[in-house]
Design an enzyme around this catalytic site. Structure first.
Site, PDB file in Angstrom:
ATOM      1  N   LYS A 119     -39.946 -41.273  45.779  1.00 18.46           N
ATOM      2  CA  LYS A 119     -40.773 -41.261  44.570  1.00 18.46           C
ATOM      3  C   LYS A 119     -42.090 -40.561  44.869  1.00 18.46           C
ATOM      4  CE  LYS A 119     -42.823 -44.105  41.019  1.00 18.46           C
ATOM      5  NZ  LYS A 119     -42.895 -45.408  40.357  1.00 18.46           N
ATOM      6  N   LYS A 122     -37.358 -38.844  42.183  1.00 19.78           N
ATOM      7  CA  LYS A 122     -38.173 -38.880  40.965  1.00 19.78           C
ATOM      8  C   LYS A 122     -39.490 -38.165  41.214  1.00 19.78           C
ATOM      9  CE  LYS A 122     -40.550 -42.174  38.104  1.00 19.78           C
ATOM     10  NZ  LYS A 122     -41.300 -43.366  38.284  1.00 19.78           N
TER      11      LYS A 122
HETATM   12  C1  PBG Z   1     -43.918 -47.523  37.584  1.00 19.28           C
HETATM   13  C2  PBG Z   1     -43.138 -46.360  37.081  1.00 19.28           C
HETATM   14  C3  PBG Z   1     -43.628 -45.114  36.691  1.00 19.28           C
HETATM   15  C4  PBG Z   1     -42.537 -44.427  36.219  1.00 19.28           C
HETATM   16  C5  PBG Z   1     -41.416 -45.217  36.364  1.00 19.28           C
HETATM   17  N1  PBG Z   1     -41.810 -46.413  36.930  1.00 19.28           N
HETATM   18  C6  PBG Z   1     -45.005 -44.612  36.645  1.00 19.28           C
HETATM   19  C7  PBG Z   1     -45.744 -44.403  37.909  1.00 19.28           C
HETATM   20  O1  PBG Z   1     -45.227 -44.608  38.996  1.00 19.28           O
HETATM   21  O2  PBG Z   1     -46.908 -44.051  37.813  1.00 19.28           O
HETATM   22  C8  PBG Z   1     -42.592 -43.049  35.653  1.00 19.28           C
HETATM   23  C9  PBG Z   1     -41.576 -42.771  34.625  1.00 19.28           C
HETATM   24  C10 PBG Z   1     -41.880 -41.586  33.796  1.00 19.28           C
HETATM   25  O3  PBG Z   1     -42.923 -40.905  33.939  1.00 19.28           O
HETATM   26  O4  PBG Z   1     -41.030 -41.300  32.940  1.00 19.28           O
HETATM   27  N2  PBG Z   1     -43.928 -47.733  38.920  1.00 19.28           N
HETATM   28 ZN    ZN Z   2     -45.538 -49.317  39.310  1.00 11.94          ZN
END
Ligand code: PBG
Ligand code: ZN
Length: 324
Positions: free
Chosen positions: A197, A249
């Site tokens: 991530k 992601k």
């Molecule tokens: C929270 C989370 C996020 C997303 C999914 N889970 C935001 C982040 O990490 O700041 C992003 C999903 C998206 O932008 O569609 N941990």
């Molecule tokens: Zn989060």
């Protein structure tokens, strides 16, 4: 025939639509798509998300009806995100048996038992500071957050979630959750790790969608987007810790990483086409610059071609309604 003409002519297989579809290498179907949804408690009406045209926050009271509508359209799986009105320093609502995380899973599974419910497992939408864990001297405390992640996962699984999807980016989160689930007798609940991530600017619209209170950024726990070796390492660590499936992601700007992990692991691999990717396509289409439907299909096809088995996308319902 003169040898100055080509013998190999790839155009032979492109001459008409039947030939092209016969020789198409990559396809996606509703079996490959997961629809992320935002559910808000204590509201009565749908709330449009301005930065994600076409996406709405669902009032909790209308969640069951929405799940039934998705199922009728052919959606197989949803990922739940809560928009909480019960924020505190550590996001304790998430591990209450009657908190929003638990209720979303219970309502969705009761409405459509065959719908696969994945519970996003994090704290940023439940903390008053907006970080993905417990703050300690202005830093997110990894190991205290692990304990809380275990509690949240157990609550969600008890409420019926099929899959726990930890997105907090804490070291050791998959192992901590696996142990907590097993100790609670929930050894059949799967873990879809957000294993690679990145700290991406493409999550911008999600912050509006989820009503995040965050000031600052998540760079001390999410990955540097410029790192390829580390990206593979992170996913392989989650495999070691017991993840049932891995994830990259965002997706579209990280196709090289999807391919690297596809080749490094035999676990199922997913990719998350995030809010910013959705917004870029939607706004460009609204401006008349691109054909939305074609760009959506091209972007998802490319993510599959790179090596993803599953794709999380806010376009899933549009495709389902189009009959794919
Ligand atoms: C929270 C989370 C996020 C997303 C999914 N889970 C935001 C982040 O990490 O700041 C992003 C999903 C998206 O932008 O569609 N941990
Ligand atoms: Zn989060």
């Amino acid at each position: 025939m003169s040898s100055q003409f080509p013998e190999a002519r790839p155009r032979r297989l492109r001459r008409n639509a039947s030939l092209r579809s016969l020789f198409q290498e990559t396809e996606f179907s509703l079996n490959d798509l997961v629809l992320p949804i935002f559910v808000e408690e204590e509201i009565d009406d749908f709330v449009p998300i301005n930065s994600m045209p076409g996406v709405m926050r669902i009032p909790e009271s209308k969640l069951a009806g929405e799940i039934e509508r998705y199922a009728r359209a052919g959606i197989k799986s949803v990922m739940t995100f809560g928009v909480s009105h019960h924020l505190d320093g550590n996001g304790s609502d998430t591990w209450s048996d009657n908190g929003l995380v638990s209720r979303m899973s219970r309502i969705a599974k009761d409405a459509v038992p065959d719908m696969i419910v994945m519970s996003d497992t994090c704290f940023c939408e439940y903390t008053d500071h907006g970080h993905c864990g417990v703050l300690h001297h202005h830093e997110v405390d990894n190991d205290q957050t692990l304990i809380n992640l275990g509690k949240q996962a157990v609550a969600a699984a008890r409420a019926g979630a099929d899959v726990i999807a930890p997105s907090a980016a804490m070291d050791g989160q998959v192992q901590a959750i696996r142990r907590a689930l097993d100790e609670a007798g929930l050894s059949q609940t799967a873990i879809m790790a957000y294993s690679t991530k990145f700290a991406s600017a493409l999550y911008g619209p999600f912050r509006e969608a989820g009503g995040s209170a965050l000031k600052g950024d998540r760079k001390s726990y999410q990955m540097n987007p410029m790192n390829r070796r580390e990206a593979v390492r992170e996913s392989l660590m989650d495999e070691q810790e017991g993840a049932d499936a891995l994830m990259v992601k965002p997706a579209g700007a990280y196709l090289d990483i999807i391919r690297d992990i596809r080749e490094a692991s035999r676990l199922p691999l997913s990719a998350y086409q995030v809010s910013g990717e959705y917004a870029m396509i939607k706004f460009a289409a609204q401006a008349g610059a691109i054909d939305e439907d074609r760009v959506v299909r091209e972007s998802l096809g490319a993510i599959k071609r790179a090596g993803a088995d599953l794709i999380f996308t806010y376009f899933a319902m549009d495709l389902a309604l189009a009959g794919i």
